[in-house]
Design a protein around this motif. Structure first.
Motif, PDB file in Angstrom:
ATOM      1  N   HIS A  35       0.834  -1.203   0.000  1.00 43.68           N
ATOM      2  CA  HIS A  35       0.000   0.000   0.000  1.00 43.68           C
ATOM      3  C   HIS A  35       0.870   1.255   0.000  1.00 43.68           C
ATOM      4  CE1 HIS A  35      -3.344   2.684   1.188  1.00 43.68           C
ATOM      5  NE2 HIS A  35      -2.463   3.221   2.017  1.00 43.68           N
ATOM      6  N   GLU A  36       1.912   1.267   0.829  1.00 41.87           N
ATOM      7  CA  GLU A  36       2.792   2.435   0.900  1.00 41.87           C
ATOM      8  C   GLU A  36       3.568   2.641  -0.407  1.00 41.87           C
ATOM      9  OE1 GLU A  36       5.160   2.232   4.577  1.00 41.87           O
ATOM     10  OE2 GLU A  36       3.994   4.026   5.054  1.00 41.87           O
ATOM     11  N   THR A  37       3.967   1.533  -1.021  1.00 39.59           N
ATOM     12  CA  THR A  37       4.659   1.646  -2.303  1.00 39.59           C
ATOM     13  C   THR A  37       3.751   2.298  -3.343  1.00 39.59           C
ATOM     14  OG1 THR A  37       6.014  -0.306  -1.819  1.00 39.59           O
ATOM     15  CG2 THR A  37       5.810   0.351  -4.126  1.00 39.59           C
ATOM     16  N   LEU A  38       2.492   1.861  -3.385  1.00 39.52           N
ATOM     17  CA  LEU A  38       1.540   2.475  -4.300  1.00 39.52           C
ATOM     18  C   LEU A  38       1.307   3.940  -3.957  1.00 39.52           C
ATOM     19  CD1 LEU A  38      -1.177  -0.331  -4.632  1.00 39.52           C
ATOM     20  CD2 LEU A  38       0.526   0.344  -6.327  1.00 39.52           C
ATOM     21  N   GLU A  39       1.283   4.225  -2.680  1.00 34.70           N
ATOM     22  CA  GLU A  39       1.042   5.595  -2.234  1.00 34.70           C
ATOM     23  C   GLU A  39       2.169   6.524  -2.685  1.00 34.70           C
ATOM     24  OE1 GLU A  39       1.046   6.598   2.112  1.00 34.70           O
ATOM     25  OE2 GLU A  39      -1.082   6.882   1.698  1.00 34.70           O
ATOM     26  N   GLN A  40       3.383   6.054  -2.561  1.00 36.66           N
ATOM     27  CA  GLN A  40       4.529   6.884  -2.939  1.00 36.66           C
ATOM     28  C   GLN A  40       4.591   7.115  -4.445  1.00 36.66           C
ATOM     29  OE1 GLN A  40       7.722   4.648  -1.203  1.00 36.66           O
ATOM     30  NE2 GLN A  40       7.049   5.065   0.888  1.00 36.66           N
TER      31      GLN A  40
END
Length: 1004
Positions: A35-40
């Protein structure tokens, strides 16, 4: 028209978005990392959600803890709304856990010797329909400004966190484990090194976990734990088992022994709560949910001569002896066929066409079993020798406190200064001043029911804080009067709908807080912006776009129309009982809102706005599993906007059905789809044969993002899960303007795809990590509304998403449409010397696309293309926001004004020279002269210098120079938002057609 004014929840503290987990390989942490990878990488980092509230209804509280040494400071934990903090006795709160990987909370604790140290045990222990698991233990050492993760992810749900009163390095956690399976380590876990390592000191087996944990305040090395055996499926909840009991440790948790001494035990013992007296050593209480059947002479048969319980014991003659008015009341109160009346029923019973047993069978569904089961229920047990011997404190039955859902309660408290004063939490709060022999209620009308948290001030026991399904309340007089402390947007929404008013309204159903209506322009902290529509657990809402007639209701399909009639099909007496889902779908046809669809286990249709019904399907479910939870029901219904009678239906037992002939040709098209709960089925608004479906794996204790599309009416399906993280999906929605845009709401947030599910990006800037249960794009105003299950309603400008086409993404930079800003006469006034007017001052949010990172400038020009303002731009790749306060540069404005007037004067002089000379020169008319110098006049009078009526914007990022005139940002009269050709409308011709037909109830 949507407002350009954007208000973010300013109280949110700066918490890092990234956490280093103790267990990075746990599937939940891997999903969060994805999720954080997608967010960044998301292109939508600049699109910020705006909170709308509501706040006044509150939300489910699970714990309240004071801050030692701060008499006006305490924390409150909501089940799915996160942890909040107040330092001013509840006048205002700030959220602490919005950026944690999970907002789901089971319990919190504060170190009494280090008041800034806060422990959070995640995962909710209340085993209800929408209580989620967590991700272990978190700790803050700075009063909630920042957190670290301390492990125990795999316990799933934490019911209690205890900090040793003299040694803060010693902390113990009670874990109840997963709800729908035997996964999740269960038991008591303790640390002696501030959470660096944990030791399991009491182990739970199978379905048995630990639901409560308590220190003896006078001897902290003495601990008590209550175990609870429970198992839940989608169709049944076994609330009790032989594993339920009370355990004791006298060596700080190193060893444990199960207590007996008269305590009830066996397969019928459910949840147990614990309370240990601080004022009388050795005295402790236990609340026990006892599922043993009551003896016949103790059963409450009700206060009417004819009730379900009395009917169980009636003969035919006894039934016929009843007053016909009582029979009529019985029919109406028990949801029987509306065509049945007392006269007809009496005749049928006399003729033996209907028996008493037939009546009982008609009333013996899973929902009725919640209320018509005769069990002991809540019992209070007491020991005065530290658990050696126990006795039940009361002789009478404590009815109507926890009913048959004691699994939802189980909290008991004893006053810190009086061992005889106890409080038991249930639907009401009951209290005893004589050690549990007799009880009275503590339930003023202003306080919501369903209580889960209770804090008593040890320094002033008359000061108490209660937490319930409706939020937070505080009393200073021992519970006689209460003050509501619900200024937090923590509503648990299930579904939402919108109308076509200007500004449009949002309607939504909430867990145990009814159905509410609020403006799309609401400020989150404006309680008056929302109004109450109906009670119960609010569920689906359908709104007639023509006149805003509202179809709303509560759990298990009890709906009404705002026109005043019931909206609920019923089976005929003697026919198999209909089954209604907890969140029963109701839908208005997009072709004609007179047509209403209603999903039980069959699909029903009404041609007269829900007054009369006809079944248009057989039973669309196949599961034969039955229990005390209604199951094998329809969960989602969608009719194609391209064809009347092309209808899709999804069920909780994993079926997807389609008919192209208004119910004459149903086909089960789910053979190659997951056999999981259908959370949403959505017919495409753009292509007749296309439909989308999502499956929710929550009731299988799984986190799998099941999303599919069909292009041929269900003959084949294609997975759209792509790069979605491992999170359960609650809803999928197709954009009504751009067919390539899809939205997904998961148990962590919102995702968007620009290529119909080929790849996904996060769409969560400003949105907490909260479950999102429903999404809707307003077809006219092009705004995306999210119904969160824990943080109320949020809204986002969807236009930049819809307009971010492949062509736009190739451009170095691009300005998206900016809404007109409504003018205010108050702007032309001198700023106040003493009052902060900032919240009322105008702003415009300008969204622009940048293909690459870079600096640049945005220019504000008047209608003559004269420069009025230059704003620095710092772009990131993707959509960027720029907030402008609408103020322009005084020097530039004066120069532009002077140049314009000089030009006008020169034009007037030239024109005058061309006129024939007819004698004496005319005197120049000086009236209205100041209208030519509005900026100079505003500066002279000390006004704020706002932009003119008509402007243009241009932007440059890096080497790109894009001059893109926008629609007017100006004070103006409101214009029809759905009018084709209106230059001030932000809608395309496509969306104009869409909203026009939407208002008429037509198909595109």
């Amino acid at each position: 028209m949507r407002p350009a004014l954007v208000l973010l929840l300013a109280a949110v503290p700066a918490i890092a978005l990234s956490f280093e987990s103790r267990e990075p390989n746990d599937p939940r942490w891997r999903a969060f990392a994805q999720h954080e990878t997608l967010e960044q990488a998301s292109l939508f980092h600049g699109l910020h959600w705006r909170p709308l509230g509501p706040t006044v209804q509150g939300g489910r509280v699970v714990d309240v803890e004071s801050i030692p040494g701060q008499p006006y400071g305490f924390y409150v934990a909501y089940a799915s709304g996160g942890v909040w903090k107040t330092t001013n006795n509840g006048v205002g709160f700030e959220p602490l856990s919005d950026a944690l990987p999970t907002m789901i909370t089971g319990d919190i604790a504060v170190d009494p010797n280090r008041p800034e140290r806060l422990w959070i045990g995640s995962g909710e222990a209340n085993s209800s329909r929408s209580s989620y698991g967590g991700m272990g233990v978190f700790r803050s050492d700075d009063g909630g400004k920042s957190f670290i993760h301390l492990g125990l992810t795999d316990v799933d749900r934490i019911s209690r966190v205890l900090v040793h009163p003299t040694d803060g390095t010693h902390v113990c956690v009670a874990a109840i484990g997963s709800l729908y399976s035997q996964s999740g380590r269960r038991g008591v876990f303790c640390t002696r090194d501030d959470g660096t390592t944990w030791t399991q000191v009491l182990k739970g087996e199978g379905d048995t976990g630990v639901i409560d944990l308590a220190f003896d305040p006078t001897q902290p090395d003495t601990m008590y734990a209550s175990t609870w055996e429970r198992s839940r499926t989608a169709w049944n909840f076994v609330e009790s088992g032989a594993g339920s009991g009370i355990w004791k440790s006298v060596d700080a948790g190193a060893t444990w022994a199960r207590l007996g001494g008269g305590l009830p035990s066996g397969n019928l013992i459910g949840r147990i709560g614990l309370a240990v007296s601080a004022s009388q050593p050795g005295t402790l209480y236990a609340s026990v949910d006892n599922w043993a059947e009551l003896p016949a002479d103790q059963q409450d048969l009700g206060d009417r001569p004819l009730s379900v319980r009395r009917l169980k014991r009636m003969s035919k003659d006894e039934f016929l002896a009843q007053d016909p008015e009582e029979i009529e009341s019985f029919i109406r109160n028990n949801d029987l066929d509306t065509e049945l009346d007392a006269k007809t029923l009496i005749a049928k019973v006399k003729a033996d066409e209907v028996s008493v047993l037939d009546l009982l069978n008609a009333l013996n569904d899973a929902e009725a079993a919640l209320f018509n089961t005769d069990i002991h229920g809540l019992e209070i047990w007491r020991s005065d020798d530290a658990g050696g011997h126990w006795h039940k404190t009361h002789a009478d039955v404590l009815s109507e406190v926890t009913y048959t859902y004691g699994y939802y309660f189980g909290q008991i408290r004893v006053a810190p200064d009086d061992a005889e004063r106890i409080y038991m939490l249930g639907v009401p709060v009951i209290t005893s001043a004589d050690g549990g022999k007799t009880f009275s209620g503590v339930n003023p009308p202003s306080v919501h029911v369903d209580h889960h948290a209770w804090w008593i001030d040890a320094a002033n026991p008359s000061r108490m804080i209660g937490g319930n399904d409706g939020g937070l309340d505080i009393s200073y007089d021992g519970g006689k009067t209460w003050l509501k402390l619900d200024a937090q947007p923590v509503g648990q929404f299930y579904t939402i709908g919108v109308d076509m008013a200007e500004p449009f309204n949002i309607y939504g159903g909430l867990q145990d807080n009814g159905t509410w209506k609020g403006s799309s322009e609401a400020k989150w902290d404006d309680a008056d912006a929302w109004s109450f529509i109906g009670g119960g657990d609010g569920m689906h809402v359908a709104i007639d776009p023509r006149d805003a007639t509202v179809y709303a209701g509560y759990q298990f399909g009890f709906y009404r129309s705002s026109a005043g009639h019931e909206v609920r099909p019923r089976e005929k007496l003697g026919a198999p009982a209909l089954r209604y889902n907890w969140n029963t779908p109701v839908l208005l046809s997009p072709h004609n809102p007179e047509v209403v669809y209603f999903g039980a286990n069959q699909l029903f249709r009404s041609f007269d706005r829900g007054r009369t019904w006809g079944a248009i399907s057989p039973d669309l479910t196949t599961s034969t599993m039955r229990g005390d939870v209604p199951y094998a029901t329809i969960t989602s219904v969608s009719e194609s906007a391209k064809q009347f009678g092309l209808i899709w239906a999804g069920t909780d037992d994993g079926h997807v059905w389609v008919t192209t002939g208004s119910g004459n040709d149903w086909r089960d098209v789910s053979a190659k789809l997951p056999q999981r709960w259908v959370s949403r089925v959505a017919a495409s608004q753009h292509v007749r044969e296309r439909a989308y479906v999502s499956f929710n794996t929550y009731r299988n204790d799984e986190a799998i993002p099941y999303v599919f599309v069909t292009e041929n009416l269900g003959k084949t399906w294609k997975s759209l899960s792509a790069n979605l993280p491992a999170e359960a999906v609650n809803v999928i929605k197709e954009d009504p303007v751009n067919a390539d845009v899809l939205y997904v709401g998961s148990d962590r947030g919102v995702y968007v795809s620009l290529d119909r599910g080929g790849a996904w990006q996060t769409l969560d800037a400003g949105l907490p990590n909260v479950p999102v249960h429903d999404l809707i794009v307003h077809p006219r105003d092009r705004e995306l509304v999210a119904a969160t299950h824990g943080r109320s309603v949020w809204i986002l400008d969807a236009l930049p998403v819809q307009d971010l086409t492949a062509d736009v993404r190739l451009k170095p930079a691009h300005l998206f449409h900016v809404d007109a800003v409504e003018g205010d006469r108050g702007w032309r006034s001198r700023p106040s010397r003493w009052f902060d007017e900032t919240p009322d001052l105008p702003k415009a949010t300008i969204h622009y696309w940048a293909k690459s990172a870079g600096t640049g400038k945005l220019w504000v020009l008047n209608s003559d293309k004269q420069l009025l303002k230059e704003i620095a731009v710092h772009a990131k790749p993707g959509i960027n926001p720029l907030e402008w306060d609408l103020l322009i540069d005084p020097d530039l404005a004066l120069a532009a004004e002077s140049a314009k007037n000089e030009k006008l004067a020169e034009e007037a002089r030239v024109a005058a020279e061309k006129l024939p000379k007819d004698g004496e020169a005319k005197t120049e008319d000086d009236s209205g002269r100041l209208a030519k110098t509005p900026y100079a006049e505003s500066i002279r009078l000390g006004h704020r210098l706002y932009q003119p009526r008509r402007i243009h914007l241009a932007i440059a990022v890096g080497r790109d120079h894009l001059g893109n005139p926008i629609h007017h940002l100006c004070p103006r009269a409101t214009q029809a938002a759905c009018s084709p050709g209106n230059e001030n409308s932000r809608k395309t011709e496509l969306s104009n057609e869409l909203c026009s037909r939407f208002m008429k109830g037509e198909s595109r």
